[in-house]
Enzyme design. Sequence first.
Site, PDB file in Angstrom:
ATOM      1  N   GLY C 292       0.794  -1.213   0.000  1.00 12.64           N
ATOM      2  CA  GLY C 292       0.000   0.000   0.000  1.00 12.64           C
ATOM      3  C   GLY C 292       0.829   1.267   0.000  1.00 12.64           C
ATOM      4  N   LYS C 293       2.131   1.134  -0.227  1.00 16.17           N
ATOM      5  CA  LYS C 293       2.973   2.325  -0.308  1.00 16.17           C
ATOM      6  C   LYS C 293       2.667   3.095  -1.587  1.00 16.17           C
ATOM      7  CE  LYS C 293       6.735  -0.186   2.033  1.00 16.17           C
ATOM      8  NZ  LYS C 293       7.996  -0.954   1.826  1.00 16.17           N
ATOM      9  N   LEU C 294       2.220   2.363  -2.546  1.00 15.28           N
ATOM     10  CA  LEU C 294       1.958   2.917  -3.871  1.00 15.28           C
ATOM     11  C   LEU C 294       0.560   2.451  -4.279  1.00 15.28           C
ATOM     12  CD1 LEU C 294       3.567   4.410  -6.097  1.00 15.28           C
ATOM     13  CD2 LEU C 294       4.176   2.188  -7.029  1.00 15.28           C
TER      14      LEU C 294
END
Lengths: 358, 358, 358, 358
Positions: C292-294
């Site tokens: 979920g960083k990107l």
Amino acid sequence: MSDKSRFLRLPVEPFTIVPDASVDDLLTRMERISFQGRNLATARRIWERMLGDECTIFLGAAGALSAGGLRLILAYLIEHRYIDCLISTGANLYHDLHETRGRRHYIGSPREDDARLQEDRIDRVYDTYANEDEFVDNDEWIAAFALTLPHRPYTSREFLYLLGKYLWEQTGQCGILTAAYRASVPIFCPGVADSSIGMGLSQARHQDGGAGHIDVTGDIIESTNLVLRRPRTASIVLGGGTPKNFINQATVQAEFYDSAVRGHRYALQIVTDVPHFGGASGATLEEAQSWGKLATDAEQVTVHADVSIALPVLVTALAAGARETLAARKPLRFDLSGPIMAVEGRPFPQAQFEAGDR
Amino acid sequence: MSDKSRFLRLPVEPFTIVPDASVDDLLTRMERISFQGRNLATARRIWERMLGDECTIFLGAAGALSAGGLRLILAYLIEHRYIDCLISTGANLYHDLHETRGRRHYIGSPREDDARLQEDRIDRVYDTYANEDEFVDNDEWIAAFALTLPHRPYTSREFLYLLGKYLWEQTGQCGILTAAYRASVPIFCPGVADSSIGMGLSQARHQDGGAGHIDVTGDIIESTNLVLRRPRTASIVLGGGTPKNFINQATVQAEFYDSAVRGHRYALQIVTDVPHFGGASGATLEEAQSWGKLATDAEQVTVHADVSIALPVLVTALAAGARETLAARKPLRFDLSGPIMAVEGRPFPQAQFEAGDR
Amino acid sequence: MSDKSRFLRLPVEPFTIVPDASVDDLLTRMERISFQGRNLATARRIWERMLGDECTIFLGAAGALSAGGLRLILAYLIEHRYIDCLISTGANLYHDLHETRGRRHYIGSPREDDARLQEDRIDRVYDTYANEDEFVDNDEWIAAFALTLPHRPYTSREFLYLLGKYLWEQTGQCGILTAAYRASVPIFCPGVADSSIGMGLSQARHQDGGAGHIDVTGDIIESTNLVLRRPRTASIVLGGGTPKNFINQATVQAEFYDSAVRGHRYALQIVTDVPHFGGASGATLEEAQSWGKLATDAEQVTVHADVSIALPVLVTALAAGARETLAARKPLRFDLSGPIMAVEGRPFPQAQFEAGDR
Amino acid sequence: MSDKSRFLRLPVEPFTIVPDASVDDLLTRMERISFQGRNLATARRIWERMLGDECTIFLGAAGALSAGGLRLILAYLIEHRYIDCLISTGANLYHDLHETRGRRHYIGSPREDDARLQEDRIDRVYDTYANEDEFVDNDEWIAAFALTLPHRPYTSREFLYLLGKYLWEQTGQCGILTAAYRASVPIFCPGVADSSIGMGLSQARHQDGGAGHIDVTGDIIESTNLVLRRPRTASIVLGGGTPKNFINQATVQAEFYDSAVRGHRYALQIVTDVPHFGGASGATLEEAQSWGKLATDAEQVTVHADVSIALPVLVTALAAGARETLAARKPLRFDLSGPIMAVEGRPFPQAQFEAGDR
């Protein structure tokens, strides 16, 4: 609803130190760690499955393996028929010949002053030295051998068989070329012109304009016929280079003549190159599938490691764990003594691809 | 006249396959091959010499070692005092805590669809998976622990000691943090803010404005005092990153206060990065000598390999071959229970570098 | 039936030599070639789209960019607001300060004798030299500055703002720190303890036990609040390291407090590291999606290249092509003068994450 | 006493952004930064000096340059005589032929499902696609051409000249092969058996047992004679592989026949491979000096970069800055129309090395 269990099946098992562990045990336990350690351990399992299946195993060898002390591993793989066919750079065969003739490579340093080395006629391969005068002598020895052969073209495969035979007769020493001669395992060297073996051949030509003819087109046909004869194949690649492509090209060419050819069933490569610059050495095995070089359901693994670390570990563990599988294996029997190879007593056609459906 | 014998002293000894070889024997024979295989074998000898000398051994650990199944090797090195001080990224300590708390990392694939993984809240580290919900729980567990501590700044070294103690009391399980607590081996984490341990600390702060103070400046002083107390030091680096520089910085800072400090006497690094892009992770050990991070006469080796292959081989062989040397070793005794570390019963000064000649 | 046209839409357009081409034109035509050339050209387009969207642009800088002659590119990006927030290693800020104070780095050689350099107190960064005596002076200058600050913890962000202010007042010279001060662009340095700035702080502490307190936990909160305030974010990473993870961690931490946060909408990274060893520096942007960083629909590109080649080309072309987009951009206005940052006049909460849905 | 001024002579000059800069100007200013940016800028200066000196310039091309959109740069270098001789992998010539015949390569993705690509008969080269059916047609076209040639061995040099001639007559299109034909610049392909050109030749042989004979030994002699005729040589290597070694081998072989040959006077290589695994592709230019491949006083530089980034920048800048030098250059005039090449009207000897002192 989230279904994590699809993904979270097999836990990583932290590696524990067993001081007296065998290499076999070490690599077995590395199957449950991550990254390239796991891949190296997986490589052993895939090679075992190649051995247990009835398939033809190609091994490609690029990089300074012989100069770097790995030539007797290749000889071992040939002698014990862990592989059926070697594709090599010229340098690996040349440095093998150098040592089989009783000369050595030497422990050196990558930080030595190369001008001094040049002055003393020492050739450096990263951290390894060789005596250039001995190399000059090798070149002349190869030239002298080439001058003994009748004037006609030789595939690199036939030439290397004859060279291995002569080397064995002269030295009685174990090495890649002599082991391949004695075990009747074919060696192809598609880039022979780009090596000191090629230099020796050119020196023979200089003395006798009819000498030193290598028929590399014949190599393509013969290697392809190996695939056409038994399309169940496996590819082991050490380091990329021309051997990697040549092995793959054989299946692509074979498929052109017989649509039943579907690419290698197994593939393992140990490379340090990476895919993202587009070169063939670093190309993934997935990419090979788009070309049909590799079957889409092939078992395969890439190990990103220096062969000088990976190969001693891998082959030691394989030799320990695959004893029974190997004993049960029925490797192809080759007759390599003539211009056209015979497999299990049946020669390939002369200057032709073996009939497929085309 | 040419004098080749200066350079051609010790021949490369081709590696031969001994199927039942121990890892110790394998690595011993790799000393006589070339390239990174030789370097890995040399690394073992240098580590042995560190153990046989009276010196303080720092080990830096970057890269996903714990997630990748190598955490119990680090715990082993700590417990048996192959090292005296660990410098780690936060991630390696966090993933260690995750497993010590009974959770696992899982065998995965680097080619999985990451959108699906995100949907199922699975975090991927190359070929390894973890359950994000468990990570969230870890963060909260760390926050809860941090909230139990009195309001004052803690060096990362003190905080990690207390965390290891609490973890041991809660779980009784072996891991990096718990082994370090039990063996009183200091751990520094100079980049703790850049990790999930930092995230846990920030969640503690969110609940209690006085919580979660880490004093990284104190870490610099304490690590430097370790060098000042006994300037005979050794550096082992796995993967580069902040730990590599932090270990080197300690000697540079120490030299500022005491000109007798001359840099590490021994250095070994296992890295995949390369020097020519100018970054610290890939920098050569020669470059470190220009800075005085490393003594100019230090014994040193760089191994270009994935730690997940190199470390299991290296430490297994070391554990087999260095038994006597290790038994004779008298490692430094630390008292880590307070804000200021004591070594062999003598505490460092409060908030100061130990007096040298400056 | 085969439908090749799905895949064969846009032909590669062979690059042609236009001797007087501008960098802008060069990079435009590189969009139609392959491999990393195409990726570099794509990076420009993605950065343009970041500028044209209303999003907060983080840039992470690791590697020896300042020592290597790239610091004024970073200053340019800050001054002209191609970015909104810089996350840097300490070294890049330290070497920037060194030059802003009027000292230089020097053209050197990677093959110089490092023992001689050590003797002459020259520090080497691959092919670049610096005068160690000037570095010692910098450390003391930083210590002296730190001693002027009231005794309390400072986030690295606040400390660097004050340092930039002082540096500007003292020198009036352009650089990263001074440009960020003048443009009120925040700089975070999560690994400040692992740098010569940290060494300067420790020397201040040595003189005054209450000095040199950096609150890295506060940095986590403040950087996360930047994401919470406006979850539409973009990530530009040069070289990996702690800045790469810190930028990504901010979105992960933000998502913990507000489930509307979905990861960066744009990402570009210029790295030389590779994914297959499992480290964070080389991790793919796909892997970042699992965490979920990107965002899973983010526009993203990885360029495998040395920043010292890629950045001059990329930013020159961007500056030429994005003039209008940049002029229309309304960058966030920060007030960085206090312990808690304000954005568009609204300060973040004290020691807390800004309220989301948790 | 310390004498820092020996080392600290020329400061690094921070690169500044000039939006409308030409590539020439960009690269000029990159000479004063560090790392690979500086090396790329240095490469231009060394190439300029090659052009200004009276020397024979060899260029080796490995990697998927033609598929990746760089073939017209090579054609430009040939046509304008920035180089005197090309050594190429077969793939680069084959993909050039593919496009010269009017077919294309296509923009693709490295993450496409390769099983789907195989199904649709799309071949992938990292992020680039080609239509396999068109490749099959090329192979047959090459076979048909080979069948038109009289039955005798052809060096790869002669064969490629004839192929370029035929291709030009058929298409009138610019490309590597056609530019080399028109400019009478020799192309060697030492690994031709390891490429689709080799596959085409083998298909010719299949139809006519006397067809498809390539004399790679003749290539060694002819390339060596190029060095013997004028021992002042320069080497430009893109990507390593067989071309790199073949260029170096020519000087080593030439030195065997004439001790006045001292190795290349200039060398530049653009590679992504590294030295420490011992392979020839990544070997340093220093190592080449130990072998006498390179003069010990040669001007040389290695650029660690993807050719797809480095080459467009380098050649554009070179074309702008070296106009006058190039105009003044008197390149060697070759007659390539027969089995034996003539240089400046004087043919090499038949099947022999040109007399030196041996």
